[in-house]
Design an enzyme around this catalytic site. Structure first.
Site, PDB file in Angstrom:
ATOM      1  N   HIS A  81       0.804  -1.216   0.000  1.00 52.25           N
ATOM      2  CA  HIS A  81       0.000   0.000   0.000  1.00 52.25           C
ATOM      3  C   HIS A  81       0.843   1.275   0.000  1.00 52.25           C
ATOM      4  O   HIS A  81       0.301   2.375  -0.105  1.00 52.25           O
ATOM      5  CB  HIS A  81      -1.011  -0.001   1.165  1.00 52.25           C
ATOM      6  CG  HIS A  81      -0.445   0.285   2.512  1.00 52.25           C
ATOM      7  ND1 HIS A  81      -0.138  -0.704   3.429  1.00 52.25           N
ATOM      8  CD2 HIS A  81      -0.155   1.452   3.138  1.00 52.25           C
ATOM      9  CE1 HIS A  81       0.312  -0.165   4.555  1.00 52.25           C
ATOM     10  NE2 HIS A  81       0.308   1.151   4.388  1.00 52.25           N
ATOM     11  N   ASP A 127       0.044  -7.703   1.575  1.00 48.78           N
ATOM     12  CA  ASP A 127       0.462  -6.302   1.620  1.00 48.78           C
ATOM     13  C   ASP A 127       1.985  -6.230   1.702  1.00 48.78           C
ATOM     14  O   ASP A 127       2.562  -5.899   2.734  1.00 48.78           O
ATOM     15  CB  ASP A 127      -0.190  -5.592   2.808  1.00 48.78           C
ATOM     16  CG  ASP A 127       0.000  -4.077   2.769  1.00 48.78           C
ATOM     17  OD1 ASP A 127       0.493  -3.570   1.738  1.00 48.78           O
ATOM     18  OD2 ASP A 127      -0.345  -3.413   3.766  1.00 48.78           O
ATOM     19  N   GLN A 216       1.096   5.988  11.814  1.00 49.08           N
ATOM     20  CA  GLN A 216       1.165   6.515  10.463  1.00 49.08           C
ATOM     21  C   GLN A 216       2.608   6.889  10.104  1.00 49.08           C
ATOM     22  O   GLN A 216       3.290   7.552  10.879  1.00 49.08           O
ATOM     23  CB  GLN A 216       0.258   7.735  10.302  1.00 49.08           C
ATOM     24  CG  GLN A 216      -1.205   7.393  10.085  1.00 49.08           C
ATOM     25  CD  GLN A 216      -1.917   6.999  11.360  1.00 49.08           C
ATOM     26  OE1 GLN A 216      -1.508   7.390  12.443  1.00 49.08           O
ATOM     27  NE2 GLN A 216      -2.983   6.230  11.235  1.00 49.08           N
ATOM     28  N   GLY A 217       3.033   6.446   8.944  1.00 50.03           N
ATOM     29  CA  GLY A 217       4.400   6.684   8.511  1.00 50.03           C
ATOM     30  C   GLY A 217       5.325   5.507   8.778  1.00 50.03           C
ATOM     31  O   GLY A 217       6.448   5.484   8.294  1.00 50.03           O
ATOM     32  N   ASP A 218       4.849   4.525   9.557  1.00 51.83           N
ATOM     33  CA  ASP A 218       5.649   3.324   9.804  1.00 51.83           C
ATOM     34  C   ASP A 218       5.331   2.215   8.811  1.00 51.83           C
ATOM     35  O   ASP A 218       5.975   1.159   8.813  1.00 51.83           O
ATOM     36  CB  ASP A 218       5.409   2.801  11.224  1.00 51.83           C
ATOM     37  CG  ASP A 218       6.027   3.692  12.290  1.00 51.83           C
ATOM     38  OD1 ASP A 218       7.130   4.222  12.043  1.00 51.83           O
ATOM     39  OD2 ASP A 218       5.419   3.867  13.358  1.00 51.83           O
ATOM     40  N   SER A 219       4.331   2.428   7.958  1.00 50.96           N
ATOM     41  CA  SER A 219       3.943   1.440   6.965  1.00 50.96           C
ATOM     42  C   SER A 219       5.148   0.866   6.235  1.00 50.96           C
ATOM     43  O   SER A 219       6.055   1.605   5.834  1.00 50.96           O
ATOM     44  CB  SER A 219       3.017   2.074   5.912  1.00 50.96           C
ATOM     45  OG  SER A 219       1.716   2.208   6.388  1.00 50.96           O
TER      46      SER A 219
END
Length: 270
Positions: A81, A127, A216-219
């Site tokens: 993603h 993912d 958020q941002g660690d994806s």
């Protein structure tokens, strides 16, 4: 779960949630907040701790605001993603070799190609994605991936430059924390988006009371632990969750062992 519901729960990149990556100078050093103490008093520093230089040398920061791990000297493993499609791509910059993103010692290498899992956003899950770099990251160790489910349990380590709180700014320094395994049954029982957990493709981790989580941002960053030989092995890829570090809402990670063969095959073709 529906595609729209699932997407809204993703641990989105900084770009996806804010339109740009913002690096904060001395933001609170936490990949995620630790659980409250038994007397209800929060620790003085809300969150985990800064990682030491060289502690997790295979950690990668990607310019679209995601994380990743160096899978081979020239390939980064991240989340599907975080990228739009499979194909030539020279727009991504990988930053490696440092915990401080503003360090003059940072190694920066452009991408040349992206392979996005063909089963991503399907009923079988997946993912994950691979980013080929323009040149090898010489001298930087790689992180091996789990090829069996033997390590899909226990206590896991997480690290990243994402928000230190839900909706928070991205971090300048690499931050780390630990989270315990959560069974598929318990994860699904969290309700909401979790009822659609793909047990064969996803693994959950987090404290019942919340407080510690990727955000958020660690994806795309790794969830990892030591194997029987004392070596680090990647067991999960930061994927999604309802908010960050909420009670009863664990983090959900791509179960790497399920896709290990596909990942290896795709990497061999890049």
């Amino acid at each position: 779960m529906s595609t729209n519901t699932w997407f809204s729960a993703l641990k989105k990149s900084a770009v996806a949630i804010a339109g740009a990556v913002t690096i904060v100078g001395l933001a609170s050093p936490a990949a995620a907040a630790p659980p409250p103490s038994s007397d209800g008093v929060q620790p003085q520093v809300v969150g985990g701790t800064r990682a030491a230089q060289g502690e997790f040398p295979w950690m990668v920061r990607l310019s679209m605001g995601c994380g990743g791990a160096l899978y081979t000297p020239q390939i980064v493993l991240t989340a599907a993603h975080c990228v739009s499609r499979t194909g030539a791509n020279t727009s991504i910059t990988a930053t490696l070799g440092v915990v401080d993103l503003q360090s003059s010692s940072a190694i920066k290498i452009k991408s040349t190609y992206v392979h996005r899992s063909p089963t991503y956003d399907t009923s079988t899950g997946g993912d994950w994605a691979l980013i080929k770099l323009a040149s090898p990251a010489t001298g930087i160790p790689t992180l091996k991936i789990a090829t069996t489910k033997a390590y899909d349990n226990g206590t896991f380590d997480i690290a990243g430059w994402g928000g230190a709180r839900e909706g928070g700014a991205q971090q300048r320094y690499l931050l780390k924390a630990q989270v315990p395994f959560v069974s598929d049954a318990s994860c699904k029982a969290s309700g909401g988006s979790y009822s659609g957990l793909i047990s064969s493709a996803e693994i959950c981790a987090g404290f019942p009371q919340g407080g510690v989580d990727t955000c958020q941002g660690d994806s795309g960053g790794p969830m990892f632990r030591k194997d029987n030989n004392g070596e680090w092995v990647e067991v999960g890829i930061v994927s999604w969750g309802e908010g960050c570090a909420r009670a009863g809402k664990p983090g959900v990670y791509t179960e790497v062992s399920t896709f290990a063969t596909a990942i290896a095959a795709a990497a061999a073709r890049l």
